[in-house]
Design a protein around this motif. Structure first.
Motif, PDB file in Angstrom:
ATOM      1  N   ALA A 127       0.836  -1.197   0.000  1.00  0.00           N
ATOM      2  CA  ALA A 127       0.000   0.000   0.000  1.00  0.00           C
ATOM      3  C   ALA A 127       0.871   1.247   0.000  1.00  0.00           C
ATOM      4  CB  ALA A 127      -0.924  -0.013   1.210  1.00  0.00           C
TER       5      ALA A 127
ATOM      6  N   PHE B 155       2.546   2.054  -3.312  1.00  0.00           N
ATOM      7  CA  PHE B 155       1.631   2.472  -4.367  1.00  0.00           C
ATOM      8  C   PHE B 155       1.079   3.874  -4.083  1.00  0.00           C
ATOM      9  CE2 PHE B 155      -2.396   1.621  -6.881  1.00  0.00           C
ATOM     10  CZ  PHE B 155      -1.755   1.896  -8.069  1.00  0.00           C
TER      11      PHE B 155
ATOM     12  N   LEU C 211       3.350  -1.221  -9.394  1.00  0.00           N
ATOM     13  CA  LEU C 211       2.138  -2.033  -9.500  1.00  0.00           C
ATOM     14  C   LEU C 211       2.201  -2.945 -10.726  1.00  0.00           C
ATOM     15  CD1 LEU C 211      -0.924  -2.362  -8.521  1.00  0.00           C
ATOM     16  CD2 LEU C 211      -1.357  -1.099 -10.606  1.00  0.00           C
TER      17      LEU C 211
ATOM     18  N   THR D   5      -6.472   0.537 -10.991  1.00  0.00           N
ATOM     19  CA  THR D   5      -5.524   1.619 -11.270  1.00  0.00           C
ATOM     20  C   THR D   5      -6.178   2.704 -12.098  1.00  0.00           C
ATOM     21  OG1 THR D   5      -3.896  -0.130 -11.426  1.00  0.00           O
ATOM     22  CG2 THR D   5      -3.171   2.070 -12.012  1.00  0.00           C
TER      23      THR D   5
ATOM     24  N   GLN E 145      -6.822   0.243  -3.575  1.00  0.00           N
ATOM     25  CA  GLN E 145      -5.556  -0.479  -3.593  1.00  0.00           C
ATOM     26  C   GLN E 145      -5.709  -1.867  -2.978  1.00  0.00           C
ATOM     27  OE1 GLN E 145      -2.946  -1.481  -1.581  1.00  0.00           O
ATOM     28  NE2 GLN E 145      -3.964  -1.132   0.362  1.00  0.00           N
TER      29      GLN E 145
END
Lengths: 297, 291
Positions: free
Chosen positions: A117, A120, A185, B210, B278
């Motif tokens: 987390a 990102f 990611l 995303t 996320q």
């Protein structure tokens, strides 16, 4: 796969039809909000544009805007070169860093979810004005770098042309980290697709983690390296942070230069980005083919 | 790389093997959190601390003074702030939903359907990624005007739907879905809609999440559509309202604190969406079955 002959005849056409139908909304949106505006800005770049109460008035100038950009504008070419240099240095750093982090957070460690987390997180930071605010406050620099003499060393040993972008990169190191969220990611998704049995087999055969990385992991994530290269190049070049984009925006509302000139600048910038991108893609593809040939299959 | 730990005896009890990862992860993780800490701390700083030199990174004497000032300012305008907020929520929801749908459809078609223009379209999309958005402001305005979108919600939504990054990301993910999987489903009698919804969509969830995050950010932070395409005050969005607040009073000394508070308020929804999305990204990736 055996299909009935009747179906097989219709299939390609039907498929193409469905394909077009699926893409249609995007095409319409693209034509209206991207293609036409792009065309119009190209048109403007060859004109002197004046915004009057009666609408937009244009006078044809030919290549004058472009000539001005290269010959008379003192700031543009200089800023463009500096920016391209520092960005070209940044791209590989972002890629290597994001692959490194993706490998780390793919390890079976405690708090893995938490770390994922966190890494990102920059995605939500780097868009918008947050990052500019941070940079203005000096939060994005490492004070240690100034003190340790690294910068002075670089200044002494490299020519001005290459030391300044390098120093720029060092000064923006934290910024580089913040720009690798999406890349991390993408790499993570790629790493998780690798079949764990392959690693197991390699480990049983006595391969060290180092060898496993080069022989198994890297080839597996290779298609995503190119994806990331493209994404990073585009992301770095078009972010609001770029001096060149600022210059383009500034010119837009100046009386002397105006929209025509700033459109010309935008198109020059666009051409440069395109060249860099093609170069990146070409370099990478070339390497991949060579490696493939080297397998001796 | 779970597996080569799996070869060791009693891998789970081995704490030392993990230390080397933490050595890198913890400092880097701290760097990543810094901006968030900074945003909160900046908004909570009292005035004297905001202008302190050298500037402090973490707030010393936290105060909610800035937020209070910001909230009291809201009473001055005729239109309640909830109206701006409502506009923002409606517009953001519409953009995220529609951008996801079009990106997914386009990405899927460009990756798995065979038709003539397929490659060309994708290349055009990739090229469009690279263009400076500011350069197309005037032409876009002309298009919006001609379509009659001035002073409508669609004027907020439609221009932002062209999200080349979304198509780019989704296409790359769909590329990784084996054709055999889709063919197998088709042989079992699944129609295109079923293939799309039941097979493709679940497998590209990381990409979708995303795209959702990126789309939300674009629309939520976008004040441009309000200032350019909307002349009615009741149709403008929260982002626009925040920029007016911080520019009208942001130039004087007292305004700095308010601007920081406004930035924080603008940022929090981004953070919430991010935290929510996320977890989706990470959860689905592990079980995607894309081997």
């Amino acid at each position: 796969m055996k299909l009935k002959p009747k179906l097989r005849l219709n299939k390609p056409r039907r498929e193409a039809f469905i394909g077009y139908m699926l893409v249609l909304p995007w095409i319409v949106g693209f034509l209206l909000f991207m293609a036409y505006p792009l065309y119009f800005s190209l048109f403007m770049s060859f004109h002197k544009v004046a915004i009057t109460p009666y609408g937009i008035q244009t006078t044809y100038l030919g290549w004058d805007n472009y000539k001005d950009a290269f010959l008379t504008d003192p700031a543009f070419i200089q800023k463009l070169l500096a920016f391209v240099k520092s960005t070209v240095v940044m791209i590989p750093i972002v890629i290597v860093f994001s692959l490194f982090v993706a490998l780390l957070i793919n390890q079976p460690i405690r708090g893995r979810q938490f770390f994922r987390a966190i890494f990102f997180l920059p995605v939500v930071i780097t868009s918008g004005e947050v990052v500019q605010e941070l940079f203005a406050q000096g939060a994005a620099t490492i004070p240690l770098m100034d003190q340790s003499g690294v910068i002075a060393y670089l200044e002494d040993n490299l020519s001005q042309a290459w030391s300044s972008p390098l120093i720029d990169v060092i000064k923006r190191f934290i910024l580089i980290l913040w720009y690798s969220g999406v890349q991390i990611l993408i790499f993570l998704a790629a790493l998780q697709k690798v079949n764990t049995q392959v690693y197991e087999a390699a480990a049983i055969d006595g391969a060290s983690p180092w060898v496993i990385f080069w022989k198994i992991t890297l080839p597996e994530v290779k298609p995503f390296i190119l994806v990331n290269l493209i994404y990073t190049t585009v992301d770095l070049f078009t972010n609001t942070f770029s001096d060149v984009i600022k210059l383009i925006q500034d010119n837009m509302f100046q009386v002397g230069t105006g929209f025509g000139y700033s459109s010309a600048l935008a198109w020059i910038f666009f051409a440069v980005v395109l060249v860099v991108l093609l170069l990146v893609a070409w370099l990478f593809r070339n390497r991949e083919n060579a490696a493939y040939a080297g397998n001796g299959r | 790389m779970a597996s080569f730990h799996g070869n060791k005896i009693n891998p789970n009890r081995f704490g030392f093997g993990q230390v080397k990862f933490y050595v890198f992860l913890i400092p880097l993780g701290l760097v990543m959190i810094l901006p968030i800490v900074f945003m909160f701390s900046q908004a909570l700083k009292p005035l004297d601390e905001l202008f302190m030199f050298p500037p402090t990174f973490i707030v010393q004497k936290p105060t909610i003074e800035n937020l209070v000032t910001l909230l009291s300012l809201k009473d001055m305008t005729v239109i309640p702030v909830t109206k701006y907020l409502f506009n923002s929520v409606v517009v953001s929801a519409a953009v995220v939903a529609l951008a996801l749908l079009t990106s997914a459809m386009t990405g899927y078609a460009l990756s798995k359907k065979k038709f003539k223009l397929r490659k060309t379209l994708f290349e055009i999309n990739t090229i469009a990624l690279m263009f400076v958005p500011a350069a197309v402001t005037i032409p876009r305005y002309l298009v919006v005007e001609k379509l009659g979108l001035i002073n409508t919600y669609w004027g907020h939504v439609l221009p932002l739907l062209a999200l080349p990054v979304g198509v780019f990301l989704v296409k790359q993910f769909v590329d990784q879905i084996p054709n055999e999987l889709i063919e197998a489903a088709a042989i079992d009698g699944a129609k295109d809609t079923a293939v799309f919804l039941r097979i493709v969509m679940p497998l590209i969830k990381p990409a979708m999440a995303t795209v959702a995050i990126l789309a939300f950010q674009t629309v939520w932070n976008n004040a441009e559509t309000s200032s350019l395409y909307m002349s009615k005050e009741t149709l403008k969005t929260f982002a626009f309202y925040m920029t007016t607040l911080s520019t009208t009073i942001g130039n004087n000394v007292a305004g700095q604190g308010v601007a920081a508070a406004a930035a924080l308020i603008m940022f929090i929804p981004n953070l919430i969406i991010f935290i929510f999305m996320q977890s989706k990204v990470m959860d689905t990736m592990a079980h995607s079955g894309l081997k």
